[in-house]
Design a protein around this motif. Structure first.
Motif, PDB file in Angstrom:
ATOM      1  N   UNK A  22       0.834  -1.205   0.000  1.00  0.00           N
ATOM      2  CA  UNK A  22       0.000   0.000   0.000  1.00  0.00           C
ATOM      3  C   UNK A  22       0.867   1.253   0.000  1.00  0.00           C
ATOM      4  N   UNK A  23       1.963   1.203   0.723  1.00  0.00           N
ATOM      5  CA  UNK A  23       2.893   2.334   0.750  1.00  0.00           C
ATOM      6  C   UNK A  23       3.483   2.559  -0.631  1.00  0.00           C
ATOM      7  N   UNK A  24       3.815   1.462  -1.293  1.00  0.00           N
ATOM      8  CA  UNK A  24       4.359   1.560  -2.650  1.00  0.00           C
ATOM      9  C   UNK A  24       3.349   2.204  -3.586  1.00  0.00           C
ATOM     10  N   UNK A  25       2.112   1.766  -3.472  1.00  0.00           N
ATOM     11  CA  UNK A  25       1.044   2.313  -4.307  1.00  0.00           C
ATOM     12  C   UNK A  25       0.953   3.827  -4.126  1.00  0.00           C
ATOM     13  N   UNK A  26       1.018   4.220  -2.872  1.00  0.00           N
ATOM     14  CA  UNK A  26       0.936   5.645  -2.560  1.00  0.00           C
ATOM     15  C   UNK A  26       2.164   6.381  -3.089  1.00  0.00           C
ATOM     16  N   UNK A  33      -1.950   0.599 -12.006  1.00  0.00           N
ATOM     17  CA  UNK A  33      -2.031   0.894 -13.441  1.00  0.00           C
ATOM     18  C   UNK A  33      -3.229   1.784 -13.750  1.00  0.00           C
ATOM     19  N   UNK A  34      -4.354   1.503 -13.125  1.00  0.00           N
ATOM     20  CA  UNK A  34      -5.561   2.292 -13.363  1.00  0.00           C
ATOM     21  C   UNK A  34      -5.394   3.720 -12.889  1.00  0.00           C
ATOM     22  N   UNK A  35      -4.882   3.897 -11.697  1.00  0.00           N
ATOM     23  CA  UNK A  35      -4.723   5.261 -11.201  1.00  0.00           C
ATOM     24  C   UNK A  35      -3.603   5.984 -11.941  1.00  0.00           C
ATOM     25  N   UNK A  82      -0.310   8.342 -17.152  1.00  0.00           N
ATOM     26  CA  UNK A  82       0.905   7.531 -17.231  1.00  0.00           C
ATOM     27  C   UNK A  82       0.578   6.067 -17.505  1.00  0.00           C
ATOM     28  N   UNK A  83       1.506   5.367 -18.103  1.00  0.00           N
ATOM     29  CA  UNK A  83       1.357   3.939 -18.374  1.00  0.00           C
ATOM     30  C   UNK A  83       2.209   3.134 -17.402  1.00  0.00           C
ATOM     31  N   UNK A  84       1.774   1.915 -17.143  1.00  0.00           N
ATOM     32  CA  UNK A  84       2.494   1.062 -16.200  1.00  0.00           C
ATOM     33  C   UNK A  84       2.917  -0.232 -16.873  1.00  0.00           C
ATOM     34  N   UNK A  85       4.156  -0.620 -16.660  1.00  0.00           N
ATOM     35  CA  UNK A  85       4.597  -1.927 -17.137  1.00  0.00           C
ATOM     36  C   UNK A  85       5.189  -2.701 -15.967  1.00  0.00           C
ATOM     37  N   UNK A  86       4.815  -3.968 -15.916  1.00  0.00           N
ATOM     38  CA  UNK A  86       5.360  -4.851 -14.889  1.00  0.00           C
ATOM     39  C   UNK A  86       6.343  -5.789 -15.567  1.00  0.00           C
ATOM     40  N   UNK A  99      -5.034  -3.732 -17.780  1.00  0.00           N
ATOM     41  CA  UNK A  99      -4.508  -2.381 -17.928  1.00  0.00           C
ATOM     42  C   UNK A  99      -3.048  -2.291 -17.556  1.00  0.00           C
ATOM     43  N   UNK A 100      -2.435  -3.441 -17.369  1.00  0.00           N
ATOM     44  CA  UNK A 100      -1.022  -3.456 -17.004  1.00  0.00           C
ATOM     45  C   UNK A 100      -0.235  -4.040 -18.160  1.00  0.00           C
ATOM     46  N   UNK A 101       0.695  -3.273 -18.679  1.00  0.00           N
ATOM     47  CA  UNK A 101       1.585  -3.832 -19.694  1.00  0.00           C
ATOM     48  C   UNK A 101       2.568  -4.756 -18.995  1.00  0.00           C
ATOM     49  N   UNK A 102       3.011  -5.769 -19.694  1.00  0.00           N
ATOM     50  CA  UNK A 102       4.014  -6.644 -19.097  1.00  0.00           C
ATOM     51  C   UNK A 102       5.150  -6.877 -20.069  1.00  0.00           C
TER      52      UNK A 102
END
Lengths: 138, 125
Positions: free
Chosen positions: B27-31, B67-69, B75-79, B99-102
């Motif tokens: 959760x901290x990471x998300x924030x 990714x959604x937020x 911004x785009x998110x890739x894992x 919604x997550x690029x990998x």
């Protein structure tokens, strides 16, 4: 851990989730489970432990982990996740709903069930829930 | 020791996750990522999971939420670096990364992000 000895991990809120899955993975690894099965076990335990942390009274419960030896010589492990929480009113519905919505304890239950070889759930309203999972070494 | 370190390079937030995050660390990471997007004006997030041995439904949902937020903030998110056994387990768990690029690794992840951001800039989908 000597053979057939039981390890018990207390869950009190979210801290127990990591401890439980680490111990479960640790045993799976020591028993020679394949990496993917170690992962399955750890993930299943994580799901079940999280249900306890989220839904049981005061997020309390316990996880018992032990090695199994079948009569025909197979090696495996059993994890019993118990809480004295509110119990589940309708297990089938909970598992289906969780699976569909991806939220709540249902996803954890249905997910864990898919990751293991044997899955049993015993619940009583107002008394608590006990989930028993087993996985055998391949 | 911090469980998930976030740095910013070339307007990309890079989060390297150590194994076994407590829920509160996740959760901290998300924030941190959401705040980081704003303060650094970053256009992308790259989350490196190559050290992570367990991804359960909580972390999986969190990645979706990141990714959604991120997208809400342009911004785009890739894992990257999902381990094979984790990938297999995630599928069996029934959790979809939406919604997550990998990408397989950091290098490919960067390339994918750049490509994606260029496409978006040109008005593509």
């Amino acid at each position: 851990m000597t053979p057939l000895e039981v390890q018990v991990i207390a869950i009190e809120g979210e801290d127990g989730i990591v401890a439980a899955r680490q111990h479960a993975r640790d045993l799976a690894r020591r028993l020679g489970f394949r990496l993917v099965d170690q992962c399955r076990v750890a993930t299943a335990v994580s799901e079940l432990a999280r249900n306890v942390a989220r839904y049981a009274s005061r997020g309390q419960g316990e996880v018992s982990i032990r090695e199994l030896r079948s009569a025909d010589g197979r090696i495996g492990m059993e994890v019993v996740v118990h809480d004295d929480g509110p119990g589940i009113i309708d297990i089938d519905q909970a598992m289906q709903a969780g699976f569909t919505s991806g939220n709540g304890l249902g996803m954890g239950l249905s997910g864990a069930k898919r990751l293991v070889d044997e899955f049993a759930i015993d619940t009583e309203i107002g008394r608590g829930t006990t989930v028993t999972i087993r996985k055998w070494r391949r | 020791m911090a469980r998930a370190v976030v740095i910013c390079i070339d307007k990309i937030l890079i989060a390297t996750v150590q194994d076994d995050l407590f829920d509160r660390d996740a959760l901290q990471l998300q924030e941190d990522l959401a705040v980081g997007l704003e303060t650094s004006n970053a256009e992308g997030i790259l989350i490196d999971l190559s050290s992570v041995q367990t991804v359960d439904s909580f972390l999986g949902r969190l990645l979706n939420d990141v990714a959604t937020s991120a997208r809400l903030m342009g911004a785009e998110t890739v894992v990257v670096g999902i381990q094979p056994q984790v990938a297999i387990t995630l599928v069996e768990l029934g959790l979809e990364l939406r919604g997550v690029l990998t990408a397989l690794n950091t290098e490919k992840g960067f390339a994918l992000l750049r490509e994606r951001l260029n496409t978006l800039r040109r008005g593509g989908l």
